[in-house]
Design a protein around this motif. Structure first.
Motif, PDB file in Angstrom:
ATOM      1  N   ASP A 177     -32.152 110.678  19.326  1.00  0.00           N
ATOM      2  CA  ASP A 177     -31.228 110.024  18.781  1.00  0.00           C
ATOM      3  C   ASP A 177     -32.086 108.802  18.345  1.00  0.00           C
ATOM      4  N   ILE A 178     -33.005 108.550  18.581  1.00  0.00           N
ATOM      5  CA  ILE A 178     -33.633 107.135  18.119  1.00  0.00           C
ATOM      6  C   ILE A 178     -33.980 107.224  16.719  1.00  0.00           C
ATOM      7  N   ALA A 179     -34.414 108.728  16.272  1.00  0.00           N
ATOM      8  CA  ALA A 179     -34.591 108.648  15.368  1.00  0.00           C
ATOM      9  C   ALA A 179     -33.065 108.775  13.836  1.00  0.00           C
ATOM     10  N   GLY A 180     -31.874 108.968  14.453  1.00  0.00           N
ATOM     11  CA  GLY A 180     -31.164 109.285  13.483  1.00  0.00           C
ATOM     12  C   GLY A 180     -30.481 108.092  13.770  1.00  0.00           C
ATOM     13  N   ARG A 185     -29.991  94.706   3.619  1.00  0.00           N
ATOM     14  CA  ARG A 185     -31.246  93.684   5.353  1.00  0.00           C
ATOM     15  C   ARG A 185     -31.558  93.278   5.757  1.00  0.00           C
ATOM     16  N   ARG A 186     -29.789  93.547   6.981  1.00  0.00           N
ATOM     17  CA  ARG A 186     -29.926  93.400   8.138  1.00  0.00           C
ATOM     18  C   ARG A 186     -30.558  94.478   8.922  1.00  0.00           C
ATOM     19  N   ARG A 197     -31.567 102.888   8.282  1.00  0.00           N
ATOM     20  CA  ARG A 197     -32.079 102.668   6.666  1.00  0.00           C
ATOM     21  C   ARG A 197     -31.204 103.593   5.570  1.00  0.00           C
ATOM     22  N   ALA A 198     -30.746 103.729   5.541  1.00  0.00           N
ATOM     23  CA  ALA A 198     -29.747 104.579   4.316  1.00  0.00           C
ATOM     24  C   ALA A 198     -28.427 103.636   4.610  1.00  0.00           C
ATOM     25  N   GLY A 229     -32.620  87.596  17.411  1.00  0.00           N
ATOM     26  CA  GLY A 229     -33.494  88.153  16.820  1.00  0.00           C
ATOM     27  C   GLY A 229     -32.114  88.817  15.587  1.00  0.00           C
ATOM     28  N   PRO A 230     -32.563  90.684  14.891  1.00  0.00           N
ATOM     29  CA  PRO A 230     -31.640  91.371  14.018  1.00  0.00           C
ATOM     30  C   PRO A 230     -30.875  91.770  15.281  1.00  0.00           C
ATOM     31  N   ASP A 231     -29.659  92.396  13.885  1.00  0.00           N
ATOM     32  CA  ASP A 231     -28.935  92.956  14.829  1.00  0.00           C
ATOM     33  C   ASP A 231     -28.167  93.743  13.890  1.00  0.00           C
ATOM     34  N   ALA A 232     -27.399  95.135  14.466  1.00  0.00           N
ATOM     35  CA  ALA A 232     -26.422  95.470  13.577  1.00  0.00           C
ATOM     36  C   ALA A 232     -25.685  96.464  14.522  1.00  0.00           C
ATOM     37  N   TYR A 233     -24.419  97.683  13.428  1.00  0.00           N
ATOM     38  CA  TYR A 233     -23.820  98.309  13.540  1.00  0.00           C
ATOM     39  C   TYR A 233     -24.584  99.274  14.333  1.00  0.00           C
ATOM     40  N   VAL A 234     -24.260 100.257  14.784  1.00  0.00           N
ATOM     41  CA  VAL A 234     -24.810 101.393  15.235  1.00  0.00           C
ATOM     42  C   VAL A 234     -23.592 102.564  15.497  1.00  0.00           C
ATOM     43  N   SER A 235     -23.931 103.485  14.556  1.00  0.00           N
ATOM     44  CA  SER A 235     -22.555 104.646  14.752  1.00  0.00           C
ATOM     45  C   SER A 235     -23.064 105.530  15.941  1.00  0.00           C
ATOM     46  N   PRO A 236     -22.420 106.513  16.480  1.00  0.00           N
ATOM     47  CA  PRO A 236     -22.135 107.918  17.173  1.00  0.00           C
ATOM     48  C   PRO A 236     -22.901 108.598  15.621  1.00  0.00           C
ATOM     49  N   ASN A 237     -22.325 108.789  14.098  1.00  0.00           N
ATOM     50  CA  ASN A 237     -22.779 110.042  14.299  1.00  0.00           C
ATOM     51  C   ASN A 237     -24.241 109.975  13.296  1.00  0.00           C
ATOM     52  N   TRP A 238     -25.205 108.925  14.362  1.00  0.00           N
ATOM     53  CA  TRP A 238     -25.908 108.882  13.506  1.00  0.00           C
ATOM     54  C   TRP A 238     -27.036 109.921  14.879  1.00  0.00           C
ATOM     55  N   TYR A 239     -26.235 110.164  15.578  1.00  0.00           N
ATOM     56  CA  TYR A 239     -26.909 110.722  16.879  1.00  0.00           C
ATOM     57  C   TYR A 239     -27.168 112.256  16.896  1.00  0.00           C
ATOM     58  N   PRO A 240     -27.770 113.370  17.121  1.00  0.00           N
ATOM     59  CA  PRO A 240     -28.120 114.578  16.754  1.00  0.00           C
ATOM     60  C   PRO A 240     -27.418 115.134  18.235  1.00  0.00           C
TER      61      PRO A 240
END
Length: 213
Positions: free
Chosen positions: A181-184, A195-196, A190-191, A78-89
């Motif tokens: 952190d999930i919201a972040g 598309r991925r 989204r930002a 299914g879908p996949d993408a990189y997640v940056s720790p900078n997105w976590y409050p």
């Protein structure tokens, strides 16, 4: 596959939904050279009292056609993408965060059956094209191809049916993170503008909505 409990997904609607959305599967089997992998678009079908079955077809010379009766493992990515720790409050508060990768995958296991009967192949191709042509403005139909050409085609392809013993998912979608952190993560995906990442964000929200339902 490695399956931490907080990423384990067993809800049938989500598993079959991922298969329908991402039907190109990796099929693993034991071949003459060891473990072999093949890519096949497959459809899931319900079978009462079982995890269901998968149907598709392949070229006659494909080594998988010689694996009739074998147990196989099938992966739907299914879908996949990189997640940056900078997105976590939470990272701003304690800095205890590292980069990771989010994804959703379904593993199906079952016994492979191959067949070459022309009438059965015709029914299979009709079902496959009906499904995959559904989004076209004027869906192509098998009857549009010349009958003599189809007869030749049926001699060089093999139908496959996989009777499933198990169907399980691994949805690594930040379930182990605090709500903020999930919201972040969703905001970061989204930002990103690709598309991925957007597809992964959609899947995270779909999974969360199914949990709350």
């Amino acid at each position: 596959m490695y399956q931490p409990s907080h990423f384990q997904e067993n809800r049938p609607a989500l598993l079959t939904g991922l298969i329908a959305a991402y039907p190109l599967a990796t099929v693993l089997h034991h071949g003459a050279q060891g473990i072999e992998a093949n890519l096949l678009p497959l459809l899931w079908q319900a079978v009462p009292g079982t995890p269901g079955k998968l149907i598709g077809h392949l070229a006659g010379p494909n080594s998988l056609a010689q694996a009739d009766g074998q147990m196989v493992s099938v992966l739907f990515h299914g879908p996949d993408a990189y997640v940056s720790p900078n997105w976590y409050p939470s990272k701003a508060e304690q800095h205890k965060a590292v980069p990771t990768w989010n994804y959703a995958v379904v593993e199906a296991r079952g016994r492979l059956h191959c067949y070459r009967d022309p009438a059965r192949l015709a029914a299979l191709l009709t079902e496959l094209t009906t499904r995959f042509e559904a989004g076209q403005a004027r869906p192509w139909r098998l009857e549009e191809a010349p009958a003599d050409w189809l007869a030749q085609l049926y001699r060089v392809i093999v139908g496959v049916e996989i009777e499933l013993d198990s169907l399980q998912g691994k949805f690594k979608l930040s379930q182990n993170r605090p709500a903020a952190d999930i919201a972040g993560t969703l905001a970061g995906l989204r930002a990103s503008g690709d598309r991925r990442s957007a597809a992964l964000a959609d899947w995270m929200e779909r999974s969360a909505a199914a949990t709350q339902a």
